[in-house]
Structure formats: C-alpha cells, structure tokens
Scaffold this motif. Structure first.
Motif, PDB file in Angstrom:
ATOM      1  N   SER A  67      -4.242   2.599  11.524  1.00 27.31           N
ATOM      2  CA  SER A  67      -3.293   1.495  11.424  1.00 27.31           C
ATOM      3  C   SER A  67      -2.019   1.971  10.736  1.00 27.31           C
ATOM      4  CB  SER A  67      -3.908   0.330  10.652  1.00 27.31           C
ATOM      5  OG  SER A  67      -4.061   0.661   9.290  1.00 27.31           O
ATOM      6  N   SER A  68      -1.076   1.070  10.540  1.00 25.42           N
ATOM      7  CA  SER A  68       0.233   1.416   9.987  1.00 25.42           C
ATOM      8  C   SER A  68       0.278   1.314   8.463  1.00 25.42           C
ATOM      9  CB  SER A  68       1.308   0.514  10.594  1.00 25.42           C
ATOM     10  OG  SER A  68       1.020  -0.842  10.320  1.00 25.42           O
ATOM     11  N   THR A  69      -0.850   1.038   7.840  1.00 22.97           N
ATOM     12  CA  THR A  69      -0.926   0.974   6.375  1.00 22.97           C
ATOM     13  C   THR A  69      -2.167   1.707   5.909  1.00 22.97           C
ATOM     14  OG1 THR A  69       0.186  -1.182   6.320  1.00 22.97           O
ATOM     15  CG2 THR A  69      -1.039  -0.546   4.371  1.00 22.97           C
ATOM     16  N   ALA A  70      -2.009   2.533   4.885  1.00 22.73           N
ATOM     17  CA  ALA A  70      -3.152   3.296   4.379  1.00 22.73           C
ATOM     18  C   ALA A  70      -3.081   3.402   2.863  1.00 22.73           C
ATOM     19  CB  ALA A  70      -3.178   4.685   4.998  1.00 22.73           C
ATOM     20  N   LEU A  71      -4.216   3.215   2.218  1.00 19.52           N
ATOM     21  CA  LEU A  71      -4.336   3.443   0.777  1.00 19.52           C
ATOM     22  C   LEU A  71      -4.873   4.851   0.581  1.00 19.52           C
ATOM     23  CD1 LEU A  71      -4.305   2.405  -2.181  1.00 19.52           C
ATOM     24  CD2 LEU A  71      -6.661   1.626  -1.797  1.00 19.52           C
ATOM     25  N   VAL A 127       0.135   3.394  -1.553  1.00 19.93           N
ATOM     26  CA  VAL A 127       0.071   2.813  -0.213  1.00 19.93           C
ATOM     27  C   VAL A 127       1.144   3.469   0.651  1.00 19.93           C
ATOM     28  CG1 VAL A 127       0.441   0.730   1.176  1.00 19.93           C
ATOM     29  CG2 VAL A 127      -0.892   0.602  -0.930  1.00 19.93           C
ATOM     30  N   LEU A 128       0.726   3.968   1.817  1.00 26.69           N
ATOM     31  CA  LEU A 128       1.660   4.525   2.794  1.00 26.69           C
ATOM     32  C   LEU A 128       1.839   3.511   3.909  1.00 26.69           C
ATOM     33  CD1 LEU A 128       0.235   8.160   3.168  1.00 26.69           C
ATOM     34  CD2 LEU A 128       1.829   7.281   1.447  1.00 26.69           C
ATOM     35  N   ASN A 129       3.082   3.217   4.251  1.00 30.28           N
ATOM     36  CA  ASN A 129       3.393   2.331   5.364  1.00 30.28           C
ATOM     37  C   ASN A 129       4.214   3.094   6.388  1.00 30.28           C
ATOM     38  OD1 ASN A 129       2.425  -0.403   4.383  1.00 30.28           O
ATOM     39  ND2 ASN A 129       3.778   0.172   2.701  1.00 30.28           N
ATOM     40  N   LEU A 145      -7.654   9.701   2.276  1.00 27.85           N
ATOM     41  CA  LEU A 145      -7.625   8.319   2.708  1.00 27.85           C
ATOM     42  C   LEU A 145      -8.761   7.550   2.043  1.00 27.85           C
ATOM     43  CD1 LEU A 145      -6.398   6.193   4.704  1.00 27.85           C
ATOM     44  CD2 LEU A 145      -8.106   6.983   6.366  1.00 27.85           C
ATOM     45  N   ILE A 146      -8.408   6.402   1.418  1.00 34.07           N
ATOM     46  CA  ILE A 146      -9.406   5.550   0.772  1.00 34.07           C
ATOM     47  C   ILE A 146      -9.711   4.333   1.624  1.00 34.07           C
ATOM     48  CG2 ILE A 146      -9.906   4.126  -1.240  1.00 34.07           C
ATOM     49  CD1 ILE A 146      -8.194   5.948  -2.898  1.00 34.07           C
TER      50      ILE A 146
END
Length: 241
Positions: free
Chosen positions: A124-128, A209-211, A238-239
């Motif tokens: 997806s476009s968001t990653a913690l 958070v990466l967007n 990646l969490i």
C-alpha cells in the motif's frame, strides 16, 4: 535482497567506531574476488552505492572509547535493491567465511554463517517502519564544504528529511511527480549521536511512517533511507501497513 551475516569474536570488546571495522571487512572481501574489480566499482568509481546494512550487537554497553558486548558475537543485515550488487557481495562474503580477521582492542572476528533472508514488502501507499540502523539526514554545503545533520529532536526534521530523501529518489531514477508525493513522519522516535570516522553525528532511531508510491517504499526498504546508507545507516524494517 537481504543477507544475514553471523560473526564470532575472540573477546567481547568493539571500538565505538565499529562501522569503520565493518567497512574495512567489506572492502577486503570485495578486493579478494574478480581481481578486485568490484572493490574499484563500489569504492573508487563515483557510482551510487545502492546498499545499506545494520549491525546487531548483543546487549551492548557503551563507554567513551569502546563497547562491551554480552556475548562474543554480532550479526550484520546487508540489504540492496539491486540483484547484481547482492550477488557480488554474497560471493565476496562466501569467500571470507571462516577466515579470522584482526580488529581493534586485540580482537579477532570470524564470519561463521551466511544466509539469504526474506524481504517484507509493502502493498500500500503507507508503511510503518522501524530503523534497524540510525537514520542519518545530512545536507552538504559545497560553498562552505560543511555537513549539517538533522534529527527528530529538531523542529525542521521533516522539512529536511523529505527534501533530502526526495532528491536521492530522483537521482535513483524515480519520476519527479511520483517523488513529490513521498513523505516521512516520525512516530515513536528519538535522537541519537553516533561516532563515525572521528566525528559525532546526529541521527534518529525508532519508528517512522512512509507515505508514497509503493514502488518507492519498497525501494527504500531494500536500499535504505537517507544519507550515508552504505556506511551502515538508514536500514528500515517493515512493521505494518
């Protein structure tokens, strides 16, 4: 591509500037395959080093000049988004397996095990993400020949982090419009200070958070985030998404 390297030590002491020791190991490993041409490729030619690594030390205790470990061992996670780079370093590491190498503080370290490990990828476009090695954000002034470092302790961290990472993404071949949508945001993070090649530099540890486009996020998960990646900074895991 991710490679896990496991080392044993003769004693439980490492210097504060232990990344310098790891880089010497990388250079030695590359110099002893293919007549040293990959050593020249990665450490002499002005080519972007598309890899990062993180060092896992067992329960380290830091003093001004050295680190005391709970056990006589440590691990390195090496990561790259470029398969050729991964294969080159894997070959170099395999040749070093079992060879004792001298280290500071009267120590000797030996590579005992090498394995390729799975990559967690974003869908997806968001990653913690959590940083396995400190996130370094450096801005270099050519006019003053001076480096400035930014951590989450500063109010302007996100401004400089986004600007510098976006510039790196463009230099890595990503489309300008795609890169404009990228951002990084600290969530549960803190400032840390790292001694590296004779200097103390300000970095950040923790969760971010990466967007952005998932292609960019997955590239950063493999090649690392921020500055000085090939010196052992900025490797995330990646969490959650």
């Amino acid at each position: 591509m991710k490679i896990l390297l496991q080392f044993k030590l003769e004693n439980n002491k490492l210097p504060i500037d232990y990344r310098r020791v790891i880089l010497s190991f990388f250079k030695k490993a590359l110099s002893e395959i293919a007549d040293g041409k990959y050593y020249e490729k990665y450490y002499f030619k002005p080519e972007r080093r598309n890899f990062s690594f993180a060092v896992n030390l067992p329960n380290p205790k830091f003093s001004k000049s050295e680190i005391t470990l709970e056990e006589n061992r440590f691990r390195i996670t090496f990561s790259t988004s470029d398969k050729m780079t991964g294969f080159v370093f894997m070959s170099a590491f395999i040749k070093q397996k079992g060879n004792p190498l001298s280290a500071p503080l009267g120590n000797v370290f030996t590579l005992t095990n090498i394995s390729q490990i799975g990559d967690k990828t974003a869908s997806s476009s968001t990653a913690l993400v959590k940083m396995l090695s400190p996130l370094c954000i450096r801005e270099h002034s050519r006019e003053e020949n001076k480096d400035s470092y930014y951590s989450v302790a500063g109010d302007n961290f996100e401004e400089y982090a986004n600007k510098i990472i976006q510039k790196q993404l463009i230099n890595s071949g990503f489309d300008n419009e795609m890169v404009k949508c990228f951002s990084i945001q600290p969530i549960n993070s803190k400032k840390t200070v790292v001694f590296h090649y004779g200097n103390y530099i300000e970095c950040s540890l923790g969760e971010f958070v990466l967007n952005g486009d998932k292609a960019i996020i997955n590239y950063l998960l493999q090649s690392g985030i921020g500055s000085r990646k090939s010196a052992g900074f900025g490797l995330p895991i990646l969490i959650a998404e």
